[in-house]
Design an enzyme around this catalytic site. Structure first.
Site, PDB file in Angstrom:
ATOM      1  N   HIS A 107     -25.304 -15.594   6.187  1.00  0.00           N
ATOM      2  CA  HIS A 107     -25.410 -14.822   4.949  1.00  0.00           C
ATOM      3  C   HIS A 107     -24.258 -13.851   4.894  1.00  0.00           C
ATOM      4  CE1 HIS A 107     -27.088 -12.256   1.809  1.00  0.00           C
ATOM      5  NE2 HIS A 107     -27.855 -13.282   1.510  1.00  0.00           N
ATOM      6  N   ASP A 139     -33.561 -19.252   2.307  1.00  0.00           N
ATOM      7  CA  ASP A 139     -33.585 -20.638   1.850  1.00  0.00           C
ATOM      8  C   ASP A 139     -33.995 -21.619   2.935  1.00  0.00           C
ATOM      9  OD1 ASP A 139     -32.783 -20.169  -0.759  1.00  0.00           O
ATOM     10  OD2 ASP A 139     -30.731 -19.848  -0.099  1.00  0.00           O
TER      11      ASP A 139
HETATM   12  N1  ACO Z   1     -23.081 -23.261   9.611  1.00  0.00           N
HETATM   13  C1  ACO Z   1     -22.052 -23.260  10.502  1.00  0.00           C
HETATM   14  N2  ACO Z   1     -21.101 -22.302  10.550  1.00  0.00           N
HETATM   15  C2  ACO Z   1     -21.204 -21.285   9.687  1.00  0.00           C
HETATM   16  C3  ACO Z   1     -22.241 -21.216   8.733  1.00  0.00           C
HETATM   17  C4  ACO Z   1     -23.202 -22.249   8.715  1.00  0.00           C
HETATM   18  N3  ACO Z   1     -24.217 -22.231   7.849  1.00  0.00           N
HETATM   19  N4  ACO Z   1     -22.101 -20.097   7.986  1.00  0.00           N
HETATM   20  C5  ACO Z   1     -21.001 -19.476   8.443  1.00  0.00           C
HETATM   21  N5  ACO Z   1     -20.459 -20.192   9.471  1.00  0.00           N
HETATM   22  C6  ACO Z   1     -19.299 -19.820  10.282  1.00  0.00           C
HETATM   23  C7  ACO Z   1     -18.002 -19.884   9.480  1.00  0.00           C
HETATM   24  O1  ACO Z   1     -17.408 -21.178   9.589  1.00  0.00           O
HETATM   25  C8  ACO Z   1     -17.186 -18.818  10.159  1.00  0.00           C
HETATM   26  O2  ACO Z   1     -16.716 -19.337  11.384  1.00  0.00           O
HETATM   27  P1  ACO Z   1     -15.288 -18.807  11.999  1.00  0.00           P
HETATM   28  O3  ACO Z   1     -15.450 -17.332  12.187  1.00  0.00           O
HETATM   29  O4  ACO Z   1     -15.128 -19.578  13.263  1.00  0.00           O
HETATM   30  O5  ACO Z   1     -14.269 -19.159  10.963  1.00  0.00           O
HETATM   31  C9  ACO Z   1     -18.218 -17.740  10.511  1.00  0.00           C
HETATM   32  O6  ACO Z   1     -19.474 -18.464  10.631  1.00  0.00           O
HETATM   33  C10 ACO Z   1     -18.367 -16.638   9.486  1.00  0.00           C
HETATM   34  O7  ACO Z   1     -18.689 -17.221   8.255  1.00  0.00           O
HETATM   35  P2  ACO Z   1     -18.122 -16.742   6.858  1.00  0.00           P
HETATM   36  O8  ACO Z   1     -17.654 -17.944   6.123  1.00  0.00           O
HETATM   37  O9  ACO Z   1     -17.201 -15.593   7.010  1.00  0.00           O
HETATM   38  O10 ACO Z   1     -19.419 -16.185   6.181  1.00  0.00           O
HETATM   39  P3  ACO Z   1     -19.517 -15.847   4.663  1.00  0.00           P
HETATM   40  O11 ACO Z   1     -20.100 -14.500   4.597  1.00  0.00           O
HETATM   41  O12 ACO Z   1     -18.271 -16.077   3.921  1.00  0.00           O
HETATM   42  O13 ACO Z   1     -20.512 -16.965   4.139  1.00  0.00           O
HETATM   43  C11 ACO Z   1     -22.439 -18.108   3.509  1.00  0.00           C
HETATM   44  C12 ACO Z   1     -21.842 -16.782   3.982  1.00  0.00           C
HETATM   45  C13 ACO Z   1     -21.707 -18.615   2.255  1.00  0.00           C
HETATM   46  C14 ACO Z   1     -23.891 -17.877   3.115  1.00  0.00           C
HETATM   47  C15 ACO Z   1     -22.324 -19.126   4.652  1.00  0.00           C
HETATM   48  O14 ACO Z   1     -22.979 -18.630   5.795  1.00  0.00           O
HETATM   49  C16 ACO Z   1     -22.903 -20.482   4.281  1.00  0.00           C
HETATM   50  O15 ACO Z   1     -22.233 -21.279   3.612  1.00  0.00           O
HETATM   51  N6  ACO Z   1     -24.181 -20.768   4.700  1.00  0.00           N
HETATM   52  C17 ACO Z   1     -24.825 -21.995   4.344  1.00  0.00           C
HETATM   53  C18 ACO Z   1     -25.275 -21.951   2.903  1.00  0.00           C
HETATM   54  C19 ACO Z   1     -26.466 -21.043   2.672  1.00  0.00           C
HETATM   55  O16 ACO Z   1     -27.453 -21.102   3.397  1.00  0.00           O
HETATM   56  N7  ACO Z   1     -26.382 -20.226   1.611  1.00  0.00           N
HETATM   57  C20 ACO Z   1     -27.475 -19.369   1.207  1.00  0.00           C
HETATM   58  C21 ACO Z   1     -27.075 -17.951   1.215  1.00  0.00           C
HETATM   59  S1  ACO Z   1     -28.502 -16.971   0.874  1.00  0.00           S
HETATM   60  C22 ACO Z   1     -28.691 -16.988  -0.789  1.00  0.00           C
HETATM   61  O17 ACO Z   1     -27.820 -17.119  -1.582  1.00  0.00           O
HETATM   62  C23 ACO Z   1     -30.075 -16.877  -1.231  1.00  0.00           C
END
Ligand code: ACO
Length: 434
Positions: free
Chosen positions: A316, A373
């Site tokens: 998140h 979710d």
């Molecule tokens: N699975 C695997 N790796 C992940 C995931 C994931 N679900 N989420 C983040 N990471 C990794 C990224 O690749 C990144 O790795 P790095 O540091 O080696 O490059 C690190 O964790 C940090 O992630 P960010 O991309 O900086 O996190 P950001 O805050 O931009 O993204 C987001 C948050 C979009 C929610 C992301 O975690 C994601 O896509 N999750 C899956 C989708 C999801 O569940 N969305 C629902 C959000 S809640 C809502 O809207 C109700």
């Protein structure tokens, strides 16, 4: 009334100083009630010709707001100061909506009046039904919601007077009341069932269930356990601070646009898999994993930077700890499955996946925890909802938050929102002579 307390301004030395060739600028630091303070950079461009660069708004407070607070490190979510866990236990969606919109829990009389107002605005103008019929039967309910809510703005345009508080409140109540009717119709239309009218003797969630699942040939009896579960889903999704869809609504509304049209824009933003669409994506992912034995393979794929696969429902932008809503919804999912006598193998996969991921160094170091979710899809699936309706239900619930933010914004207008950019394109050049 919305509680728009002005942030207090710390006096020097609590300021940030920036220096360039033109001299020094002292930028005040604004403190809110909770959470990090913010550097007030409003004068930075005018006085120093400097912009702040923050793509993705990771360090930007786009506005001040008194509605919802999140402490992502501690896993805390407050609606107007009340913890989400306490509201989940003692409150209900309409009470929480009143709280979000007006700043306080209603007393019994106010609650009755608010519910009455909602009940009496649930019907759609008959002409609106024609819009549903224009869609293909296989249209995604979110596409229908974007279209129909956008169309609804035409029906109340002249009645909306942004200067008149009573009319603003009426617009908010009207939309909150009609969203279950629109969301249910998006579903029944897509499966070829007649669009149902609301029943005003039912509660908000029970009425939604009868419009979703009722048929004209039978009397629909609301299962109170399912109505409670649906109400809880609504309550947990009602608001979440300045997320993408809420910011979309606020940005659209900053121009003085019709609020119902602004909500259509919010629905579009919510649809994406990185936002509200994640609950759909979780179910697809759990199905793709298929069995508990395949979990290690899925975890390896999620960690592989060359593989676009992510653990949906994990991570998140703000929570770097458990999403408090995830715990509440996990408990409710188990209760509902038990009540319905359903043994869903996807729940077993989800529980195992969560346990394995929470011990994996990749997820631990990146603070990736289950979000709301992760379990909401399993709960909605058990209740008989098709996957493509999950985000539509989220949109219905989030309408309470969107309208609260719209009311707050209209009472504290600061003009149109207009971000700037760091231009990295070609410098000025002349059209070539050929
Ligand atoms: N699975 C695997 N790796 C992940 C995931 C994931 N679900 N989420 C983040 N990471 C990794 C990224 O690749 C990144 O790795 P790095 O540091 O080696 O490059 C690190 O964790 C940090 O992630 P960010 O991309 O900086 O996190 P950001 O805050 O931009 O993204 C987001 C948050 C979009 C929610 C992301 O975690 C994601 O896509 N999750 C899956 C989708 C999801 O569940 N969305 C629902 C959000 S809640 C809502 O809207 C109700």
């Amino acid at each position: 009334m919305s509680d728009n307390r002005a942030p207090s301004v710390r006096t020097p030395p609590y300021q940030v100083t920036i220096a360039d060739s033109t001299g020094e600028a002292h930028l005040p630091i604004l403190e809110g009630t909770l959470g990090p303070a913010a550097v007030d950079i409003q004068q930075m461009y005018g006085k120093h010709n400097l912009l702040a660069y923050d793509p993705g708004f990771r360090s930007t407070a786009s506005c001040k707001s008194a509605i919802t607070f999140i402490d992502g490190d501690a896993g805390v979510l407050l609606y107007r100061g009340y913890p989400i866990e306490e509201l989940a236990e003692h409150s209900n969606f309409l009470e929480a909506s009143h709280l979000l919109m007006f700043g306080e829990l209603p007393d019994p009389q106010e609650a009755e009046q608010f519910e009455k107002e909602i009940r009496h605005h649930t019907l759609l103008h008959e002409q609106v039904l024609n819009f549903f019929r224009g869609f293909r039967r296989d249209a995604h309910p979110m596409a229908i919601m974007v279209g129909v809510v956008g169309a609804l703005s035409a029906f109340y345009h002249d009645d909306i007077d942004l200067q008149d508080r009573d009319r603003r409140i009426r617009a908010a109540i009207r939309l909150l009341a009609k969203m279950p009717t629109i969301a249910a119709a998006s579903y029944t239309y897509s499966i070829g069932r007649p669009i149902r009218y609301p029943w005003n003797d039912l509660g908000y969630a029970g009425n939604f269930l009868q419009m979703l699942f009722g048929v004209p040939s039978e009397v629909y009896k609301v299962d109170p356990v399912l109505a409670k579960a649906m109400d809880l889903i609504f309550l947990l999704h009602a608001d979440h601070e300045q997320n993408a869809s809420t910011s979309t609504v606020r940005l659209a509304a900053s121009s003085g646009a019709n609020p119902i049209a602004c909500v259509a824009a919010g629905i579009a933003s919510l649809w994406g898999p990185a936002h509200g669409g994640a609950n759909e994506a979780v179910i697809r992912m759990l199905k793709e994993i298929g069995s508990v034995e395949n979990i290690p393979k899925a975890i390896a794929r999620a960690k592989d930077k060359n593989d676009p696969f992510l653990l949906m429902g994990f991570g998140h932008r703000v929570y770097k700890n458990f999403d408090p809503r995830a715990r509440v919804i996990q408990r409710m999912a188990k209760d509902v499955l038990e009540h319905l006598g359903i043994n869903d193998p996807l729940l077993d996969i989800a529980i195992q996946l969560e346990q394995i991921a929470l011990q994996d160094e990749y997820f631990v170091t990146r603070k990736l925890y289950p979000n709301v979710d992760f379990y909401s899809g399993i709960l909605l699936r058990a209740m008989g909802l098709p996957t493509n309706m999950f985000t539509a239900i989220f949109a219905l619930a989030r309408t309470a938050g969107w309208m609260s933010h719209w009311l707050e914004l209209t009472e504290d207008a600061h003009g149109i929102d207009r971000p700037r950019q760091l231009y990295v394109g070609h410098p000025q050049r002349s059209y070539p002579k050929r």
